[in-house]
Motif scaffolding. Structure first.
Motif, mmCIF file in Angstrom:
data_model
loop_
_atom_site.group_PDB
_atom_site.id
_atom_site.type_symbol
_atom_site.label_atom_id
_atom_site.label_comp_id
_atom_site.label_asym_id
_atom_site.label_seq_id
_atom_site.Cartn_x
_atom_site.Cartn_y
_atom_site.Cartn_z
ATOM 1 N N LEU A 19 -63.069 -4.434 60.839
ATOM 2 C CA LEU A 19 -64.290 -3.701 60.523
ATOM 3 C C LEU A 19 -65.492 -4.626 60.365
ATOM 4 C CD1 LEU A 19 -63.241 -0.939 57.966
ATOM 5 C CD2 LEU A 19 -64.338 -0.592 60.182
ATOM 6 N N GLN A 20 -65.234 -5.849 59.932
ATOM 7 C CA GLN A 20 -66.324 -6.785 59.667
ATOM 8 C C GLN A 20 -66.812 -7.507 60.915
ATOM 9 O OE1 GLN A 20 -67.559 -6.527 56.628
ATOM 10 N NE2 GLN A 20 -65.893 -5.071 56.248
ATOM 11 N N LEU A 21 -66.082 -7.402 62.009
ATOM 12 C CA LEU A 21 -66.503 -8.063 63.239
ATOM 13 C C LEU A 21 -67.723 -7.353 63.830
ATOM 14 C CD1 LEU A 21 -63.052 -8.650 65.009
ATOM 15 C CD2 LEU A 21 -64.446 -10.338 63.786
ATOM 16 N N PRO A 22 -68.691 -8.085 64.357
ATOM 17 C CA PRO A 22 -69.829 -7.439 65.011
ATOM 18 C C PRO A 22 -69.392 -6.809 66.332
ATOM 19 C CG PRO A 22 -69.939 -9.822 65.319
ATOM 20 C CD PRO A 22 -68.789 -9.563 64.378
ATOM 21 N N LYS A 23 -69.870 -5.596 66.591
ATOM 22 C CA LYS A 23 -69.397 -4.845 67.756
ATOM 23 C C LYS A 23 -70.548 -4.228 68.533
ATOM 24 C CE LYS A 23 -65.412 -3.618 64.989
ATOM 25 N NZ LYS A 23 -66.113 -3.945 63.704
ATOM 26 N N PHE A 108 -73.503 -3.228 65.979
ATOM 27 C CA PHE A 108 -74.898 -3.642 65.807
ATOM 28 C C PHE A 108 -75.769 -3.228 66.982
ATOM 29 C CE2 PHE A 108 -72.948 -7.176 68.067
ATOM 30 C CZ PHE A 108 -73.907 -7.518 69.021
ATOM 31 N N TYR A 109 -75.137 -2.787 68.079
ATOM 32 C CA TYR A 109 -75.893 -2.232 69.197
ATOM 33 C C TYR A 109 -75.079 -1.103 69.803
ATOM 34 C CZ TYR A 109 -78.212 -1.449 73.623
ATOM 35 O OH TYR A 109 -78.852 -0.852 74.673
ATOM 36 N N VAL A 338 -68.921 -10.110 73.829
ATOM 37 C CA VAL A 338 -69.951 -10.842 74.574
ATOM 38 C C VAL A 338 -70.196 -10.160 75.923
ATOM 39 C CG1 VAL A 338 -70.500 -13.015 75.737
ATOM 40 C CG2 VAL A 338 -69.561 -13.041 73.421
ATOM 41 N N ASN A 339 -69.133 -9.717 76.585
ATOM 42 C CA ASN A 339 -69.310 -8.959 77.825
ATOM 43 C C ASN A 339 -70.210 -7.757 77.591
ATOM 44 O OD1 ASN A 339 -67.640 -10.531 79.446
ATOM 45 N ND2 ASN A 339 -65.839 -9.246 79.142
ATOM 46 N N GLU A 352 -79.521 -12.403 74.811
ATOM 47 C CA GLU A 352 -79.173 -13.784 74.478
ATOM 48 C C GLU A 352 -79.332 -14.048 72.989
ATOM 49 O OE1 GLU A 352 -81.747 -15.921 77.124
ATOM 50 O OE2 GLU A 352 -80.223 -16.013 78.720
ATOM 51 N N ARG A 353 -80.383 -13.486 72.394
ATOM 52 C CA ARG A 353 -80.593 -13.661 70.950
ATOM 53 C C ARG A 353 -79.454 -13.042 70.159
ATOM 54 N NH1 ARG A 353 -82.101 -10.937 66.634
ATOM 55 N NH2 ARG A 353 -82.470 -8.984 67.776
ATOM 56 N N LEU A 354 -79.024 -11.856 70.556
ATOM 57 C CA LEU A 354 -77.963 -11.175 69.823
ATOM 58 C C LEU A 354 -76.627 -11.907 69.945
ATOM 59 C CD1 LEU A 354 -78.942 -7.508 70.690
ATOM 60 C CD2 LEU A 354 -79.058 -8.583 68.428
ATOM 61 N N ILE A 355 -76.369 -12.514 71.080
ATOM 62 C CA ILE A 355 -75.152 -13.322 71.213
ATOM 63 C C ILE A 355 -75.217 -14.507 70.254
ATOM 64 C CG2 ILE A 355 -73.874 -14.863 72.745
ATOM 65 C CD1 ILE A 355 -74.658 -12.985 75.057
ATOM 66 N N ASP A 356 -76.345 -15.194 70.247
ATOM 67 C CA ASP A 356 -76.480 -16.412 69.436
ATOM 68 C C ASP A 356 -76.569 -16.122 67.942
ATOM 69 O OD1 ASP A 356 -76.459 -17.949 71.725
ATOM 70 O OD2 ASP A 356 -78.641 -18.123 71.855
ATOM 71 N N GLU A 357 -77.239 -15.024 67.578
ATOM 72 C CA GLU A 357 -77.517 -14.772 66.163
ATOM 73 C C GLU A 357 -76.555 -13.781 65.506
ATOM 74 O OE1 GLU A 357 -81.576 -13.639 65.617
ATOM 75 O OE2 GLU A 357 -82.366 -15.413 66.655
ATOM 76 N N VAL A 358 -75.868 -12.969 66.304
ATOM 77 C CA VAL A 358 -75.005 -11.943 65.724
ATOM 78 C C VAL A 358 -73.545 -12.136 66.123
ATOM 79 C CG1 VAL A 358 -74.565 -9.466 65.534
ATOM 80 C CG2 VAL A 358 -76.924 -10.301 65.677
ATOM 81 N N VAL A 359 -73.268 -12.205 67.416
ATOM 82 C CA VAL A 359 -71.875 -12.210 67.857
ATOM 83 C C VAL A 359 -71.165 -13.504 67.473
ATOM 84 C CG1 VAL A 359 -70.301 -12.027 69.816
ATOM 85 C CG2 VAL A 359 -72.392 -10.638 69.760
ATOM 86 N N ILE A 360 -71.683 -14.637 67.891
ATOM 87 C CA ILE A 360 -70.986 -15.911 67.660
ATOM 88 C C ILE A 360 -70.816 -16.198 66.168
ATOM 89 C CG2 ILE A 360 -71.108 -18.412 67.979
ATOM 90 C CD1 ILE A 360 -72.331 -17.854 70.741
#
Length: 368
Positions: A19-23, A108-109, A338-339, A352-360
């Motif tokens: 549940l805590q993982l960004p999705k 988050f999206y 990420v896909n 790109e911002r969301l990958i760097d700031e949220v997903v990773i």
């Protein structure tokens, strides 16, 4: 977390670390994600008869009715949800709660896909319906922000495959492209209603540089995917799991047909909805669902709920099923996420911002 605002999503425990993982949720129907209690209340307002007025019994009814193994019968469950989504206040409420349920799921999206042409019986115009849903989405995002949660949403405007309004609906999407509408789709019964019936709409959207995703490769096979990609300019494929019919895979190594190779080499995203595919007969079990083999071959698979109510599911539940029953691990879930965000209908710099700031960083904080 306020559990009244953000109820624990279907199919997972409240303390599940998934549940805590960004999705990201790319394939998530607005009219397939209503809260049962909301359906009961809205049905009473418009005198619509439901199978039951007990919310928990109604939740069970939707899940059972959708488990027929037949896409056409599965789609009949929407008669009840669409019936209560015919006024601006109802559309606003459903959209607002849809956003809050995404937040509860760790999303988050999210892109809310729905067909405005099905929501006009109480007198709304197409534009009024789209505007009502947008108000609801924005209200949900604002409520989430007030609770310290961040989510971005967009609308995917959908035309119905069996109808003849796709050019009109495409024009609707273009009118609202700068006010919340991010993409276009066609949905409904796939058999007998090919995407090429709507080529005029897809050509117009292509010339207008507007993003398109198309339901294909769920109830129909390779030809449906071929037409979606090569004739109708789809940038993503809704479901797409029957691409496996264009390949011969043994021990994880595949000899790919021309279309399967094209989809792989160009990394055309597949919006895969595992539980929904079981319900509609596109797959038999989670263990042998094509998504895992497609992942192994390098396809740009993403994990989605399709219809949260009908499948009694969430992105978190879909991920939990893949981990527990199909051998996925956290790295696989991150790769699929990420896909998904890489292929969201968002500007490149935002993705790109969301990958760097949220997903990773989000995945780095959690250990399953």
């Amino acid at each position: 977390m306020d559990h009244e605002l953000f109820p624990t999503p279907a199919g997972v425990q409240a303390d599940d670390p998934i549940l805590q993982l960004p999705k990201v949720s790319l394939h998530d129907h607005l009219d397939g994600g209503l809260r049962p209690a909301t359906i009961v209340e809205l049905a009473a307002e418009v005198n619509h008869t439901l199978p039951t007025t007990d919310p928990e019994e109604l939740r069970t009814w939707f899940s059972a009715a959708a488990n027929s193994g037949d896409l056409v019968r599965y789609l009949t469950t929407f008669d009840h949800t669409i019936a209560v989504m015919q006024t601006a206040p109802a559309l606003e409420r459903v959209a607002r709660e849809w956003v809050l349920d995404q937040v509860a799921d760790g999303v988050f999206y999210a892109e809310a896909r729905w067909a405005p042409e099905q929501h006009l019986t109480a007198g709304l115009t197409l534009d009024e319906a789209v505007e009502a849903v947008q108000r609801g989405l924005e209200d949900g995002m604002a409520i989430a922000a007030n609770e310290g949660r961040t989510i971005l949403t967009g609308q995917i405007i959908t035309a119905m495959r069996h109808a003849d309004r796709s050019s009109e609906i495409a024009e609707l999407a273009l009118r609202h492209r700068d006010s919340g509408v991010v993409g276009f789709d066609i949905a409904g019964a796939e058999k007998g209603f090919p995407a090429t019936n709507h080529k005029e709409a897809f050509d117009a959207l292509h010339l207008a540089s507007f993003p398109v995703t198309i339901h294909a490769g769920e109830a129909e096979g390779v030809q449906s995917i071929l037409e979606a990609v090569q004739v109708c300019h789809a940038e993503r494929i809704g479901h797409g799991v029957r691409i496996v019919e264009d390949m011969d895979v043994v021990d994880g190594r595949g000899e790919l047909g021309r279309l399967a190779a094209w989809v792989l080499d160009r990394q055309i995203p597949l919006e895969v909805c595992p539980s929904s595919n079981l319900q509609t007969g596109a797959a038999d079990t989670i263990e042998d669902h094509p998504i895992t083999g497609l992942k192994a071959l390098g396809y740009a698979v993403t994990v989605n709920p399709d219809n949260r109510l009908m499948s009694a599911t969430s992105v978190s539940r879909e991920m939990r099923l893949l981990v527990d029953r199909a051998g996925w691990d956290q790295a696989d879930l991150e790769w699929a996420t990420v896909n998904a965000i890489s292929n969201a209908f968002l500007p490149l710099d935002e993705r790109e911002r969301l990958i760097d700031e949220v997903v990773i960083p989000g995945f780095a904080r959690i250990s399953l």
